[in-house]
Design an enzyme around this catalytic site. Structure first.
Site, PDB file in Angstrom:
ATOM      1  N   ASN A   1     -37.485  17.150 104.636  1.00  0.00           N
ATOM      2  CA  ASN A   1     -36.646  17.992 104.743  1.00  0.00           C
ATOM      3  C   ASN A   1     -37.252  18.893 105.707  1.00  0.00           C
ATOM      4  O   ASN A   1     -38.539  19.377 105.577  1.00  0.00           O
ATOM      5  CB  ASN A   1     -36.277  18.689 103.541  1.00  0.00           C
ATOM      6  CG  ASN A   1     -35.342  17.799 102.448  1.00  0.00           C
ATOM      7  OD1 ASN A   1     -34.751  17.005 102.766  1.00  0.00           O
ATOM      8  ND2 ASN A   1     -35.586  18.017 101.339  1.00  0.00           N
TER       9      ASN A   1
ATOM     10  N   HIS B   1     -44.312  17.865 103.647  1.00  0.00           N
ATOM     11  CA  HIS B   1     -44.310  16.927 102.578  1.00  0.00           C
ATOM     12  C   HIS B   1     -43.332  15.931 102.711  1.00  0.00           C
ATOM     13  O   HIS B   1     -41.992  16.271 103.253  1.00  0.00           O
ATOM     14  CB  HIS B   1     -44.260  17.730 101.312  1.00  0.00           C
ATOM     15  CG  HIS B   1     -42.881  18.673 100.991  1.00  0.00           C
ATOM     16  ND1 HIS B   1     -42.873  19.980 101.421  1.00  0.00           N
ATOM     17  CD2 HIS B   1     -41.827  18.411 100.507  1.00  0.00           C
ATOM     18  CE1 HIS B   1     -41.892  20.372 101.309  1.00  0.00           C
ATOM     19  NE2 HIS B   1     -40.976  19.748 100.725  1.00  0.00           N
TER      20      HIS B   1
HETATM   21  P1  5GP Z   1     -38.305  20.541  99.762  1.00  0.00           P
HETATM   22  O1  5GP Z   1     -37.459  21.321  98.923  1.00  0.00           O
HETATM   23  O2  5GP Z   1     -39.310  21.603 100.381  1.00  0.00           O
HETATM   24  O3  5GP Z   1     -38.061  19.503 100.481  1.00  0.00           O
HETATM   25  O4  5GP Z   1     -39.246  20.167  98.638  1.00  0.00           O
HETATM   26  C1  5GP Z   1     -39.919  20.691  97.549  1.00  0.00           C
HETATM   27  C2  5GP Z   1     -40.252  20.090  96.366  1.00  0.00           C
HETATM   28  O5  5GP Z   1     -41.389  20.759  95.808  1.00  0.00           O
HETATM   29  C3  5GP Z   1     -39.020  20.158  95.426  1.00  0.00           C
HETATM   30  O6  5GP Z   1     -38.621  18.977  95.306  1.00  0.00           O
HETATM   31  C4  5GP Z   1     -39.755  20.794  94.511  1.00  0.00           C
HETATM   32  O7  5GP Z   1     -39.329  20.140  93.242  1.00  0.00           O
HETATM   33  C5  5GP Z   1     -41.114  20.507  94.434  1.00  0.00           C
HETATM   34  N1  5GP Z   1     -42.225  21.472  93.637  1.00  0.00           N
HETATM   35  C6  5GP Z   1     -41.768  22.825  93.733  1.00  0.00           C
HETATM   36  N2  5GP Z   1     -42.740  23.522  93.084  1.00  0.00           N
HETATM   37  C7  5GP Z   1     -43.636  22.530  92.910  1.00  0.00           C
HETATM   38  C8  5GP Z   1     -44.784  22.662  92.064  1.00  0.00           C
HETATM   39  O8  5GP Z   1     -45.214  23.482  91.573  1.00  0.00           O
HETATM   40  N3  5GP Z   1     -45.335  21.426  91.639  1.00  0.00           N
HETATM   41  C9  5GP Z   1     -44.674  20.149  91.946  1.00  0.00           C
HETATM   42  N4  5GP Z   1     -45.368  19.000  91.844  1.00  0.00           N
HETATM   43  N5  5GP Z   1     -43.535  20.039  92.852  1.00  0.00           N
HETATM   44  C10 5GP Z   1     -43.057  21.301  93.148  1.00  0.00           C
END
Ligand code: 5GP
Ligand code: ZN
Length: 172
Positions: free
Chosen positions: A145, A158
């Site tokens: 994303n 990520h």
């Molecule tokens: P994005 O929304 O930026 O593409 O993805 C961020 C991801 O990080 C989300 O899927 C969310 O669930 C994950 N995430 C957020 N905080 C944490 C955390 O403290 N630990 C882990 N393992 N994942 C997290």
């Protein structure tokens, strides 16, 4: 498969150049006399693929959640790691396999990583494939994303490795 680091906590902060010297020095054949092609390439060729100068690189952001996970300050369920990358389970899984693959160094999104450290981006993709193999899944999605409107909420690049169930298209 990429060699795994021992313990994974070493940091070099930069890609290891391939054997034989840095990629843009020493490999170019000498231009024939009077040929200006090499000069033109130096001025204009693929500037976005060249590494940023070391002083322009940010390897860590003190306020970044994934920098803290990569640094071991915040715990995570780590499934794979090496010198440059880390893979850990998403805290809110959206599929039976939902693993995040991140570089240890801070880059805000995949395009920034591609510009600054293309070797690390390639390693990230290899890590994603290795995670899928470890999980025993043949098909998976690797999602980066990029930008808030696309759903990015953590601004440390990520890749989501998603698999273990049938997926629909287009994504929501
Ligand atoms: P994005 O929304 O930026 O593409 O993805 C961020 C991801 O990080 C989300 O899927 C969310 O669930 C994950 N995430 C957020 N905080 C944490 C955390 O403290 N630990 C882990 N393992 N994942 C997290
Ligand atoms: Zn970060």
């Amino acid at each position: 498969m990429a060699p795994e680091g021992t313990g994974g906590r070493r940091r070099t902060g930069e890609d290891t150049p391939p054997a034989g010297g840095p990629p843009h020095h020493g490999r170019r054949p000498a231009a024939p006399r009077g040929c200006t092609g090499a000069r033109r390439r130096r001025r204009g060729a693929l500037p976005s693929l060249l590494p940023e100068p070391p002083e322009a690189r940010v390897t860590r952001d003190a306020d970044c959640l994934f920098c803290k996970i990569a640094g071991g300050e915040i715990p995570a369920d780590v499934v794979r790691e090496n010198e440059h990358t880390l893979a850990f389970r998403d805290i809110s899984p959206q599929a039976p396999t939902h693993v995040l693959v991140v570089p240890r160094d801070h880059h805000r999104d995949v395009a920034s990583l591609a510009a600054a450290a293309p070797g690390t981006l390639a390693e990230l993709v290899r890590t994603a494939a290795a995670v899928a193999a470890d999980e025993g899944i043949e098909a998976y999605r690797l999602v980066f994303n990029t930008g808030e409107q696309a759903g990015q909420s953590v601004f440390h690049v990520h890749g989501h490795v998603l698999g273990g169930r049938a997926m629909t298209w287009p994504p929501g």
